[in-house]
Structure formats: C-alpha cells, structure tokens
Scaffold this motif. Sequence first.
Motif, PDB file in Angstrom:
ATOM      1  N   HIS A  12      59.268  19.705  -2.711  1.00 32.15           N
ATOM      2  CA  HIS A  12      59.175  21.078  -3.197  1.00 32.15           C
ATOM      3  C   HIS A  12      60.348  21.334  -4.129  1.00 32.15           C
ATOM      4  N   PRO A  21      60.603  29.701  -5.692  1.00 29.69           N
ATOM      5  CA  PRO A  21      59.957  28.400  -5.904  1.00 29.69           C
ATOM      6  C   PRO A  21      59.547  28.216  -7.365  1.00 29.69           C
ATOM      7  N   THR A  48      53.243  21.439  -8.612  1.00 27.25           N
ATOM      8  CA  THR A  48      53.682  22.268  -7.506  1.00 27.25           C
ATOM      9  C   THR A  48      52.783  23.498  -7.389  1.00 27.25           C
ATOM     10  N   ARG A  53      55.513  23.643  -3.834  1.00 27.57           N
ATOM     11  CA  ARG A  53      55.334  22.441  -3.014  1.00 27.57           C
ATOM     12  C   ARG A  53      54.270  21.492  -3.564  1.00 27.57           C
TER      13      ARG A  53
END
Length: 141
Positions: A12, A21, A48, A53
């Motif tokens: 991640h 993120p 991702t 992730r």
Amino acid sequence: MSDATSTSVSTHILDTSLGRPAAEVGVRLFVRQGDGQAAWAAHGASKTDADGRCKDFPALPEGTTHVRIVFETEPYFAQQHSSNPRSQREAAEQQDAPRVRDSAPGSFFPEVTIVFAVDPGEHYHVPLLLNPFGYSVYRGS
C-alpha cells in the motif's frame, strides 16, 4: 493466494505530503530465482485502490528468491499537481520545499523500485510512504 504454503506479496502507498492513501498508482511486480544473477520475469501488474492498496498480485512461483516492485509515481504526482496546484504551492511554502515543486508537474522520483529477498511460504507486505521528494519502505504485516 492459492494456499497456506504459497509465498505472496501485497503493498500500500501513503502519500505523506497529503496524509492520505495514494490511489490509482500503477504497480508492477517482477520475480527472479537463484542467487541474484537470474533475469527478472514480469509476474503481475495492478493499480492501488481508493485505500492505496494492491492486494491482488498472484502467489509467487515456487523457487522465487527475489521480488522487485516498481511503483509508477510520476503519473500520480502529475495528477495531484494538476488537480490541486494551489494546495501544492501552499504546502511547499509551509515546508520550505524547493520552488521546482510549484512548476514541475511530476516528482523527483518518476518511479520507485524496491527489491527484496523472500522465503517460501511467507507473506510480504511492503508499504511505501511517499512524497514528491522522498520515500521510505518497510516490511509490514
């Protein structure tokens, strides 16, 4: 992951300049066998998800000794710069970051390549902490 004895990899990415993120970053996975002199073989590619992730890589082939993950960071930072140039400028001023950050739609590292050794039957989670001028990785859980 096909069974409990397979070797697997996940990752991640956290964009530490934004504190969230990094979504939609291309990630490529390569494997090799032996003492490190063998050629790399492509083994998977992904992007991702919204949580930053990648957990959909296939299990590693039997005999894999080394893994290389390539994170395609330049398109991600170009997108971040074009979608929110003012916040990038403000962040640069607050952090005394180089002025090139305001004008360059990319990053200092157009890609980040990580190579690590693996043992059979283990799971390897390799997070990337990323910002336009630096990165850090570690073996997670």
